[in-house]
Design an enzyme around this catalytic site. Structure first.
Site, PDB file in Angstrom:
ATOM      1  N   SER A 493     -38.919  13.299  66.769  1.00 25.83           N
ATOM      2  CA  SER A 493     -38.214  12.616  67.853  1.00 25.83           C
ATOM      3  C   SER A 493     -38.832  12.916  69.211  1.00 25.83           C
ATOM      4  CB  SER A 493     -36.728  12.999  67.833  1.00 25.83           C
ATOM      5  OG  SER A 493     -36.073  12.425  66.758  1.00 25.83           O
ATOM      6  N   ASP A 504     -52.183  10.888  74.465  1.00 26.11           N
ATOM      7  CA  ASP A 504     -52.657   9.599  74.973  1.00 26.11           C
ATOM      8  C   ASP A 504     -53.265   9.725  76.370  1.00 26.11           C
ATOM      9  OD1 ASP A 504     -51.983   8.246  72.684  1.00 26.11           O
ATOM     10  OD2 ASP A 504     -50.051   7.544  73.428  1.00 26.11           O
ATOM     11  N   LYS A 518     -40.511  10.301  63.157  1.00 26.07           N
ATOM     12  CA  LYS A 518     -39.258   9.643  63.543  1.00 26.07           C
ATOM     13  C   LYS A 518     -39.473   8.921  64.876  1.00 26.07           C
ATOM     14  CE  LYS A 518     -34.426  10.417  64.697  1.00 26.07           C
ATOM     15  NZ  LYS A 518     -34.540   9.786  66.039  1.00 26.07           N
TER      16      LYS A 518
END
Length: 743
Positions: A493, A504, A518
């Site tokens: 999560s 990123d 998830k």
């Protein structure tokens, strides 16, 4: 209850505007399967109130809750299928699995007898007539009670450990037993396996029989001593789980426990409790709590009875479960609770001690962010790596509403620790998110803002395909130096959102194992608050309402976050993680959003990976860890276990030899999602945790906490390598705010 279909609660009369808050919160997902009996009868996962003499029955509140939930799920769930016969069939199967996952009680004839319910549960829910799941539970309860006599009979018999026969530990996909005799045979092998484990550990037959009689007696008693709310919660979660893995129903008491886990505080006495034999005992005293401050409560003390005040009647809690006792100990701030205690050192007929305690706010500091510094020396160079262990993305939302300037949160605690690290002049920072199941989305975003100056963090997409970009809403970073993020399969999560954003942006290196996967958004709906109920009656619904996507376009759903440098793990991705669910949402991608890179870590990864490979090839502890991972994988792949003593003893001896070659004891796999095995190896004594002495259990736990964590050590070494590379090439920049990235 009335036979007529009840009306929906008042809060469902109209479709509400503004049901969801402006900022969704992603709640920690459940890191367990819904089940009543796990292998070797682990403690029940569901909450229970004191057992009633009569069989559990549905109440008016249950009917109203079910009808309200239908409306909520049908209108707001991310992609809820219609509540029809097809979904009813899935609910039926999941409810049976929740009650009897190992298929140790129901017969095929029981399943046949209730076949009519397979396509009628949808109508039962829609009309609020919930007698059917309670009838199924009654049959289950009867089967459990019948099995008690069979188990006692089997434990009075003798076992031949010279015969060639096998035991199947995992029966979750096996056919239901066709007859009582077949079910008896399944139990005979299960008991024989437990007996053999204790026998190999050196116990005599009398001791083994006493241990197993007590073990099975407690387990069977607990499985049927359920209240109306317990059975309803099991059924509701069978329904919710049929939609997708992360929609759950929390009964009133489960909702309270969930709130405590988010704000890291409660009002009580500050004691961790545990069941042992017929008592709930004090397993740990929380520093600074009322129990510890009093000096009158000790670890190992047994709680016999409880009163709500000096002159209130005492309630005998002998034989109760921990989750039955806890609500009697919690209460209003500054109120008095009286405990009748049988001291740890006393015999069962010894003198009791009565203790009055004033309830106070207890801070759960062991669940909060914590920091430590690891020094790495190599070729005369000293690097100081600051390590922050973050168990969850917590936030005290109640305190935030009351005082926005003063509330407890993960980001605030991490900011404070980083400030302390700066004063100690650390060279790099490692955020340890292993076993962090998630928490508040706000916290995932604000924590990212400590390392990224500005920009998007995550994209949300709702059921209508509408997207919303969540951005850092602060300016300025707290740490601009080398950064690493350590994850494992149990990182989920919010952990995945943070790790993905750092990866990123190129801001830091991600180390460890593939994360949980998830990538869905949940909101928590307080049904009692919507109803304005004066007391807890309906509970809460945790519902999936959207999906997360990385700023680079791909979702974290199903595939999770792949680390830049992989480390071995005990966790089996086939049985743990999003991909292990049979109805998980698929991986997909959307258009990325524009953002500016914050570094060029990707260019350093090949060199860091090579240095890591060279170092661990010479690290005996790391090589031993890898060997243990391989051993556990081999054990997992065994679908059957021999019940022949000579074979089992030979296998145990082989493991002992391998362990001695490592200079340690033999391995007993826990099968859980944790990495504890890298810290402490114990021989198989055949006992459940609650059957071992408390002193031994606490000593083993302390040893695990203080033992060398090879994964953390190597992660710190990798950060040390990064520091060296950056020093060698001063033109490299960790933070490059003005470099656009065109995904």
């Amino acid at each position: 209850m009335s036979r007529g279909a009840p009306k929906a609660p008042q809060f469902m009369v109209s479709l509400f505007n503004g049901l969801f808050p402006p900022q969704y919160h992603m709640m920690p997902h459940c890191l367990y399967r819904l089940s009543w009996f796990s292998a070797f009868f682990a403690a029940s996962l569901f909450l229970a109130a004191p057992a009633f003499a009569e069989s559990p029955r549905p109440t008016q509140a249950h009917a109203e809750t079910a009808i309200a939930t239908v409306h909520l799920l049908s209108r707001y769930h991310y992609q809820a299928p219609p509540l029809d016969n097809a979904l009813s069939s899935q609910i039926f199967d999941r409810y049976l699995k929740a009650l009897d996952p190992a298929r140790l009680f129901f017969l095929q004839s029981d399943i046949n007898d209730f076949s009519w319910a397979r396509t009628t549960l949808d109508k039962a829910i829609l009309e609020g007539r919930l007698e059917t799941p309670f009838l199924i539970f009654d049959r289950y309860s009867g089967r459990v009670k019948k099995m008690r006599g069979i188990i006692q009979e089997l434990l009075s018999s003798t076992f031949d450990f010279t015969t060639d026969e096998n035991f199947e530990p995992d029966r979750s996909e096996a056919p239901w037993a066709a007859s009582d005799s077949e079910l008896r045979e399944i139990w005979r092998k299960r008991i024989k396996n437990d007996w053999l484990r204790l026998r190999l550990a050196g116990n005599d037959n009398n001791a083994i029989q006493r241990t197993l009689l007590k073990r099975y007696g407690h387990a069977l008693d607990r499985s049927v001593k359920l209240s109306n709310d317990d059975v309803f919660q099991v059924f509701m979660n069978a329904w919710a789980g049929a939609l997708e893995p992360h929609t759950n129903y929390l009964g009133p008491r489960a909702a309270e426990d969930f709130a405590i886990s988010m704000k890291l505080s409660l009002v009580g006495i500050g004691a961790v409790l545990q069941e042992r034999d017929d008592y709930v005992i004090v397993r740990e005293l929380i520093p600074g709590g009322p129990a510890q401050r009093s000096g009158k409560v000790n670890v190992g003390d047994r709680i016999v009875s409880i009163a709500q005040g000096e002159n209130a009647p005492m309630i005998d809690v002998t034989g109760w479960r921990t989750d039955e006792v806890v609500p009697l100990i919690r209460g209003k701030h500054n109120s008095i609770v009286v405990l009748d205690i049988l001291p740890a050192e006393a015999m069962p007929d010894g003198a009791h001690r009565r203790v009055s305690l004033v309830r106070d706010t207890v801070r759960l500091e062991n669940q909060a962010a914590s920091g430590s510094i690891r020094e790495i020396r190599d070729n005369g160079q000293l690097r100081k790596i600051g390590i922050i262990k973050l168990p969850s993305f917590y936030q005290d939302t109640d305190a935030r509403r009351k005082s926005p300037a003063q509330f407890r949160s993960a980001t605030r605690d991490v900011t404070r620790i980083i400030g302390e690290f700066k004063r100690d002049k650390i060279d790099a920072l490692l955020i340890d998110l292993r076993d962090n199941a998630g928490g508040s989305l706000d916290e995932a975003i604000s924590l990212t803002g400590l390392f990224i100056n500005s920009g998007p963090v995550v994209i949300q997409q709702n059921s209508r395909g509408q997207t919303r970009v969540e951005r850092i809403n602060t300016s300025g970073t707290t740490w601009e130096g080398p950064l690493g993020v350590l994850i494992n399969r149990a990182s989920a999560s919010a952990s995945e959102i943070f790790a993905a954003a750092i990866q990123d942006y190129g801001r830091g290196i991600v180390i460890g194992a593939d994360s949980f996967g998830k990538g869905t958004v949940q909101t928590l709906i307080d049904l009692d608050e919507l109803e304005r109920a004066p007391q807890r009656r309906y509970g809460e619904l945790k519902m999936t309402i959207a999906q997360f996507f990385r700023i680079s376009g791909g979702t974290t759903q199903l595939r999770g976050v792949t680390p830049d440098i992989a480390l071995p793990s005990f966790i089996d991705p086939k049985s743990f993680g999003e991909s292990s669910y049979d109805n998980a949402l698929p991986w997909t991608r959307i258009n990325p959003v524009e953002f500016r890179s914050a570094g060029n870590i990707a260019s350093m990864v090949p060199t860091l990976a090579l240095l890591h490979k060279q170092r661990v090839a010479q690290d005996k502890d790391f090589l031993q860890f890898q060997e243990k991972v391989t051993e556990l994988k081999t054990l997992r792949e065994q679908k059957i276990i021999s019940l022949k003593e000579s074979s089992r003893r030979a296998e145990r001896d082989r493991m002992e030899i391998r362990a001695k070659m490592r200079g340690k004891k033999s391995i007993e796999p826990s099968g859980s999602g944790s990495e504890d095995m890298n810290e402490d190896e114990v021989g198989d004594d055949g006992l459940l945790a609650s059957e071992r002495s408390l002193s031994n259990e606490l000593a083993a736990e302390k040893a695990r906490k203080t033992a060398r964590d090879v994964l953390l050590t190597e992660s710190a070494n990798i950060l040390g390598d990064m520091v060296d590379l950056l020093r060698a090439n001063s033109s490299s920049e960790i933070v490059q705010r003005e470099k656009p990235l065109n995904p």
